[in-house]
Enzyme design. Sequence first.
Site, short mmCIF file in Angstrom:
data_model
loop_
_atom_site.label_atom_id
_atom_site.label_comp_id
_atom_site.label_asym_id
_atom_site.label_seq_id
_atom_site.Cartn_x
_atom_site.Cartn_y
_atom_site.Cartn_z
N ALA A 63 1.14 -1.35 0.27
CA ALA A 63 0.32 0.01 -0.32
C ALA A 63 0.96 1.17 0.22
CB ALA A 63 -0.62 0.18 1.44
N GLY A 102 0.20 -4.73 0.41
CA GLY A 102 -0.65 -4.88 0.03
C GLY A 102 -0.24 -5.58 -1.72
N GLU A 105 -0.76 -9.39 -1.74
CA GLU A 105 -1.67 -9.53 -0.97
C GLU A 105 -2.80 -9.68 -2.33
OE1 GLU A 105 -2.11 -6.47 1.69
OE2 GLU A 105 -3.77 -7.90 2.68
N GLU A 125 4.32 -5.62 7.18
CA GLU A 125 3.11 -5.20 7.64
C GLU A 125 3.87 -4.96 9.34
OE1 GLU A 125 2.66 -7.44 5.54
OE2 GLU A 125 0.50 -5.90 4.47
N1 T1G Z 1 4.40 3.18 -0.15
C1 T1G Z 1 4.81 5.03 -0.32
N2 T1G Z 1 6.50 4.64 -0.54
C2 T1G Z 1 7.24 3.76 -0.64
C3 T1G Z 1 6.90 2.23 -0.08
C4 T1G Z 1 5.06 2.39 0.29
N3 T1G Z 1 5.60 1.02 0.28
N4 T1G Z 1 7.09 1.98 0.01
C5 T1G Z 1 8.97 2.43 -1.12
N5 T1G Z 1 8.17 3.29 -1.05
C6 T1G Z 1 9.69 5.28 -1.18
C7 T1G Z 1 10.41 5.10 -0.51
O1 T1G Z 1 9.82 5.91 0.63
C8 T1G Z 1 11.94 5.92 -1.14
O2 T1G Z 1 11.64 7.19 -1.62
C9 T1G Z 1 11.74 5.60 -2.16
O3 T1G Z 1 10.32 4.88 -2.46
C10 T1G Z 1 12.51 4.22 -2.80
O4 T1G Z 1 11.97 3.14 -1.57
C11 T1G Z 1 -3.17 -2.50 2.66
C12 T1G Z 1 -1.15 -1.59 4.81
C13 T1G Z 1 10.03 -2.03 -2.01
C14 T1G Z 1 12.20 -3.31 -0.45
O5 T1G Z 1 6.58 -2.17 3.97
O6 T1G Z 1 10.49 -2.13 1.77
O7 T1G Z 1 0.89 -2.57 1.90
O8 T1G Z 1 13.52 8.35 -0.31
O9 T1G Z 1 14.24 3.60 -0.34
O10 T1G Z 1 16.21 0.07 -0.28
O11 T1G Z 1 -2.38 -4.84 4.09
O12 T1G Z 1 11.22 0.37 -0.05
O13 T1G Z 1 13.09 7.45 -3.04
O14 T1G Z 1 11.38 9.59 -2.15
O15 T1G Z 1 13.70 1.57 0.32
O16 T1G Z 1 15.12 -0.55 -2.88
C15 T1G Z 1 3.79 -2.92 3.04
C16 T1G Z 1 8.01 -0.69 2.15
C17 T1G Z 1 3.87 -1.58 3.30
C18 T1G Z 1 6.87 -1.93 1.44
C19 T1G Z 1 12.24 -0.98 -2.07
N6 T1G Z 1 5.18 -2.95 1.75
N7 T1G Z 1 8.93 -0.55 1.41
O17 T1G Z 1 13.31 -0.33 -0.68
O18 T1G Z 1 14.25 2.06 -1.37
S1 T1G Z 1 1.48 -1.41 4.18
C20 T1G Z 1 6.27 -2.15 2.49
C21 T1G Z 1 10.44 -1.34 1.26
C22 T1G Z 1 0.47 -2.53 3.44
C23 T1G Z 1 -1.73 -3.42 3.01
C24 T1G Z 1 -0.49 -3.02 3.60
C25 T1G Z 1 11.62 -0.83 0.98
C26 T1G Z 1 12.14 -1.86 -0.93
P1 T1G Z 1 12.38 8.34 -1.28
P2 T1G Z 1 14.11 2.30 -0.40
P3 T1G Z 1 15.14 0.26 -1.68
#
Ligand code: T1G
Length: 679
Positions: A63, A102, A105, A125
């Site tokens: 998400a 997500g 999912e 999450e």
């Molecule tokens: N939402 C918004 N921005 C995100 C994002 C996300 N999920 N993931 C990464 N970014 C942005 C991050 O802030 C950075 O921005 C850029 O992308 C590159 O990220 C409904 C409720 C995917 C492994 O927890 O683990 O889904 O600094 O520097 O090292 O059930 O990002 O460039 O402006 O980390 O290559 C669940 C979180 C959400 C994954 C990539 N998903 N992201 O790593 O790059 S909750 C997560 C990561 C959810 C559902 C629930 C990592 C990555 P900027 P980065 P990276």
Amino acid sequence: MTDPISSHRDGEVLVVVSNNPPVNALGQAVRAGLQREIAAGLADDAVKAIVIRCDGRTFFAGADITEFGKPPQGPSLPETLDAMEASDKPVVAAIHGTALGGGCEVALACHYRVAVPSAKLGLPEVKLGLIPGAAGTQRMPRLVGAEAALPLVVGGDPISAKKAESIGLVDAIVSEDNLEADAVAFARSKIDQPVPRASEGTKNEDGVRNPAIFDDFRRSQARKIRGFDAPNAAIEAVKAAGELPYAEGVKKERELFMKLMTGTQSAAMRHYFFAERAANKIDDVPADTPLIPINKVGIIGAGTMGGGIAMNFLSAGIAVTILEMQQDALDRGTKTMRRNYENTAKRGRMTDEAVEKAMGLLSPTLNYDELADCDLVIEAVYENMDVKKQVFAKLDEVVKQGAILASNTSYLNIDEIATATKRPGYVLGLHFFSPANVMKLLEIVRGKETRDDVLATCMKLAKTIGKVAAVSGVCPGFIGNRMLSPRQQQANALIMEGANYWDIDDVLLEFGFPMGPFQMGDLAGTDIGWHRDPSRIETIRDALCARGRFGQKAGKGYYDYDEARNRTPSDETKQIIADFAAKEGKPQREISKDEIRERLLYPMVNEGAKILDEKMAQRASDIDVVWINGYGWPLYTGGPMFWADTIGLKTVVEGLEKHDLPVSDLLRRKADAGEKFNR
Ligand code: T1G
């Protein structure tokens, strides 16, 4: 804003594509586009199957975290996914990169999942203080079983495509560079066949047959999840998948999810997610600053710190020349590094080949000249300014122009060290935390003359070696140790006023720290730096050492220890402290745990405010990153500055004043204005 979702036909297969850089986060436009394109495909008789894939570096990575905390905008992910899963036309997820949260999912709601070998899938999450909120806790156990689902949902770590295939999460591994075509072919092979739906799966019956797996898993994770709300909720949700019909299970998940989403822990952990990434940014250094190539690193000193620092680079495939003054010290250091690697390999977290590869990149030497072609040299020698200056003067002479010279000092003045060289622009601090090959924090200490390219290079290098770095200005103790010292002062003052030393440790343990200062003292050994004269008793520590109370290794220190090293408060220690207080004429009194907590933690927040005011840290969230990664400040409170925001800066000021402790200008200004440190 261009529409991130498009689709095209490959014969009777509709390919739906998301192009939402950087990580195809499932923001509102993506959800709306997915719903639109999938609905159109399902309604089109010419479409017999659908493939969903993403452009760019990854399948949906979750998400859009930036949407959290804002009023939800439709369509919701669950409704989009349920409509898709309900169709009788096969829908195939074509996965590359990291299908997380997500994103995973979405894949679970597809009827099939194919992935390239390098893909990873996970439900992280819990790392945001949440649990999956689009039926992931219900579909995953039904597809792969509760036992296989638990580590995914509760641990939050991603698994490889291969592992995913082995547990039935992925149906086929396809070629790395032919994903769409392979996914279309797979979809075609499923046309006019009954579609399997994860929500109708029955693999979760393993948890019904053996309900003990949930408590067993909870116990196995006890240390790691202590104090966190989300992991227990995740276990409850996975358990519910075996106890309730699917629709009821989804309701239970939603209830648990909303409770977490509106709680302080998730707000704190989402803050930390962005804080860790913000720390990479150096506000006044252009993002396109050219970097200095780092192919060979020199380390001065093969002791605990030097060896640990060297391992970070060796593990990242960077050659290291490590220098000592004496052969036996050099051999000891090299042997320790090899032993550390071999222990990691024994725990199955590293292959023997990787150990040999890392050690093969190491060149031990007694000769400074061997450092001449290093691109970066880090000294980890004795914490004495004169010694440091001699080392830097020598390095300046020997090491090629343009190379970076860094000190691992934990508090000495980097600007003064730089004066020992003719290249102050290439001098900075790289403060690692012991054990340096384990602790994630790196404080990058910026001298007043440190060049932008040197800073940018070291910030990038930090990420390469798996560290979380924050930039600090030059001040005693930089950011972390500077805030540790008021806490230490208060701990020592409190026991002289009658507070039980074990209460101080317990207050910090209950707050969420891994241990308190007196436990730490016993673990490290109370005799570190002791003058070894039992007749010379000038401090409580001297008194303990005089009684042979050297800490855990002696079976007694502040505490008494049994053979399993369980600690018990010692009457003898309590008496030693009371005698000391009496000698100093300090009246003793009962001191509550509330007072202890306020006097330990509020002065740290106050020091953090001074660090900000003096611009020794770029932003409050950097201070949070330092304390979470370097000192075990509990992640679920977001770090000292976010925690202060959560309890209110007015509360902190009132607490400091109640205990006659100083209140810095910035803290008072912000409290009076009703502001926060982290906007
Ligand atoms: N939402 C918004 N921005 C995100 C994002 C996300 N999920 N993931 C990464 N970014 C942005 C991050 O802030 C950075 O921005 C850029 O992308 C590159 O990220 C409904 C409720 C995917 C492994 O927890 O683990 O889904 O600094 O520097 O090292 O059930 O990002 O460039 O402006 O980390 O290559 C669940 C979180 C959400 C994954 C990539 N998903 N992201 O790593 O790059 S909750 C997560 C990561 C959810 C559902 C629930 C990592 C990555 P900027 P980065 P990276």
